[in-house]
Design a protein around this motif. Sequence first.
Motif, PDB file in Angstrom:
ATOM      1  N   SER A 222       3.954   7.289  10.184  1.00 55.27           N
ATOM      2  CA  SER A 222       4.166   6.465   8.998  1.00 55.27           C
ATOM      3  C   SER A 222       4.979   5.232   9.339  1.00 55.27           C
ATOM      4  O   SER A 222       5.711   5.204  10.322  1.00 55.27           O
ATOM      5  CB  SER A 222       4.918   7.252   7.925  1.00 55.27           C
ATOM      6  OG  SER A 222       4.179   8.355   7.496  1.00 55.27           O
TER       7      SER A 222
ATOM      8  N   ARG B  39       0.060   5.835   8.094  1.00 51.01           N
ATOM      9  CA  ARG B  39      -0.966   5.130   8.861  1.00 51.01           C
ATOM     10  C   ARG B  39      -2.101   6.069   9.207  1.00 51.01           C
ATOM     11  O   ARG B  39      -1.945   7.283   9.228  1.00 51.01           O
ATOM     12  CB  ARG B  39      -0.371   4.584  10.164  1.00 51.01           C
ATOM     13  CG  ARG B  39       0.641   3.499   9.952  1.00 51.01           C
ATOM     14  CD  ARG B  39       1.029   2.812  11.252  1.00 51.01           C
ATOM     15  NE  ARG B  39       1.206   3.695  12.371  1.00 51.01           N
ATOM     16  CZ  ARG B  39       2.384   4.165  12.787  1.00 51.01           C
ATOM     17  NH1 ARG B  39       3.474   3.853  12.144  1.00 51.01           N
ATOM     18  NH2 ARG B  39       2.461   4.944  13.834  1.00 51.01           N
ATOM     19  N   GLU B  40      -3.247   5.488   9.538  1.00 50.70           N
ATOM     20  CA  GLU B  40      -4.391   6.280   9.989  1.00 50.70           C
ATOM     21  C   GLU B  40      -4.079   6.867  11.362  1.00 50.70           C
ATOM     22  O   GLU B  40      -3.291   6.329  12.123  1.00 50.70           O
ATOM     23  CB  GLU B  40      -5.647   5.401  10.086  1.00 50.70           C
ATOM     24  CG  GLU B  40      -6.190   4.963   8.751  1.00 50.70           C
ATOM     25  CD  GLU B  40      -5.422   3.786   8.154  1.00 50.70           C
ATOM     26  OE1 GLU B  40      -4.840   2.990   8.941  1.00 50.70           O
ATOM     27  OE2 GLU B  40      -5.374   3.674   6.938  1.00 50.70           O
ATOM     28  N   GLU B  41      -4.714   7.961  11.673  1.00 52.30           N
ATOM     29  CA  GLU B  41      -4.455   8.681  12.927  1.00 52.30           C
ATOM     30  C   GLU B  41      -4.781   7.856  14.168  1.00 52.30           C
ATOM     31  O   GLU B  41      -4.182   8.047  15.210  1.00 52.30           O
ATOM     32  CB  GLU B  41      -5.250   9.992  12.963  1.00 52.30           C
ATOM     33  CG  GLU B  41      -4.745  11.024  11.986  1.00 52.30           C
ATOM     34  CD  GLU B  41      -3.306  11.438  12.243  1.00 52.30           C
ATOM     35  OE1 GLU B  41      -2.909  11.526  13.414  1.00 52.30           O
ATOM     36  OE2 GLU B  41      -2.577  11.666  11.273  1.00 52.30           O
ATOM     37  N   ASP B  42      -5.738   6.927  14.092  1.00 52.72           N
ATOM     38  CA  ASP B  42      -6.121   6.171  15.278  1.00 52.72           C
ATOM     39  C   ASP B  42      -5.124   5.064  15.614  1.00 52.72           C
ATOM     40  O   ASP B  42      -5.216   4.441  16.651  1.00 52.72           O
ATOM     41  CB  ASP B  42      -7.521   5.570  15.114  1.00 52.72           C
ATOM     42  CG  ASP B  42      -7.634   4.672  13.896  1.00 52.72           C
ATOM     43  OD1 ASP B  42      -6.888   4.896  12.920  1.00 52.72           O
ATOM     44  OD2 ASP B  42      -8.470   3.769  13.921  1.00 52.72           O
ATOM     45  N   ASP B  43      -4.143   4.838  14.761  1.00 54.85           N
ATOM     46  CA  ASP B  43      -3.127   3.821  15.027  1.00 54.85           C
ATOM     47  C   ASP B  43      -2.087   4.338  16.011  1.00 54.85           C
ATOM     48  O   ASP B  43      -1.841   5.521  16.136  1.00 54.85           O
ATOM     49  CB  ASP B  43      -2.420   3.409  13.733  1.00 54.85           C
ATOM     50  CG  ASP B  43      -3.261   2.491  12.878  1.00 54.85           C
ATOM     51  OD1 ASP B  43      -4.313   2.061  13.370  1.00 54.85           O
ATOM     52  OD2 ASP B  43      -2.867   2.212  11.733  1.00 54.85           O
TER      53      ASP B  43
ATOM     54  N   ARG C 132       0.801  -1.228   0.000  1.00 61.33           N
ATOM     55  CA  ARG C 132       0.000   0.000   0.000  1.00 61.33           C
ATOM     56  C   ARG C 132       0.829   1.270   0.000  1.00 61.33           C
ATOM     57  O   ARG C 132       0.285   2.364  -0.143  1.00 61.33           O
ATOM     58  CB  ARG C 132      -0.940  -0.008   1.202  1.00 61.33           C
ATOM     59  CG  ARG C 132      -1.928  -1.162   1.152  1.00 61.33           C
ATOM     60  CD  ARG C 132      -2.942  -1.050   2.223  1.00 61.33           C
ATOM     61  NE  ARG C 132      -2.337  -1.314   3.530  1.00 61.33           N
ATOM     62  CZ  ARG C 132      -3.004  -1.325   4.667  1.00 61.33           C
ATOM     63  NH1 ARG C 132      -4.287  -1.093   4.669  1.00 61.33           N
ATOM     64  NH2 ARG C 132      -2.389  -1.564   5.798  1.00 61.33           N
TER      65      ARG C 132
ATOM     66  N   THR D 282       6.102  11.885  11.635  1.00 62.01           N
ATOM     67  CA  THR D 282       4.826  11.541  11.012  1.00 62.01           C
ATOM     68  C   THR D 282       4.415  10.126  11.402  1.00 62.01           C
ATOM     69  O   THR D 282       5.275   9.276  11.623  1.00 62.01           O
ATOM     70  CB  THR D 282       4.927  11.622   9.477  1.00 62.01           C
ATOM     71  OG1 THR D 282       5.950  10.725   9.045  1.00 62.01           O
ATOM     72  CG2 THR D 282       5.238  13.024   9.024  1.00 62.01           C
TER      73      THR D 282
END
Length: 115
Positions: A80, A35-39, A19, A78
């Motif tokens: 990431s 990654r999504e913020e909730d991770d 991805r 970040t």
Amino acid sequence: MKKRHRLSRSRDFDAVYRRGRSVSTRYLVLYWFLREEDDDAGAARLGIAVPRAIGGSTVRNRIKRQLREAWRVQLPETPSDYVLVVKPGLPEAVEARGFEWLTERVAEVLGKVAA
């Protein structure tokens, strides 16, 4: 480098490869995936891939230690996941030119991500 800043599971590496996006320099390829913020608390995580073609286990482990230290100095903030893949010739170049040169190569590949 703290454990929370490392990728260790195969599925995490696969997610970044599938991805994520990539940039390349002469000695390194960097894959990254935002990654999504909730991770996981927003910390950047790094995985290092050193193919067997690079050399024996001693050579591969030495270059991984050096890359982790060079990365730690420039740790992105970040959320990431990153995978750094070593290309042939890097261990010999680091041996000849030193750790500062390796740090510049890591900064170069990170600069391409920002561009």
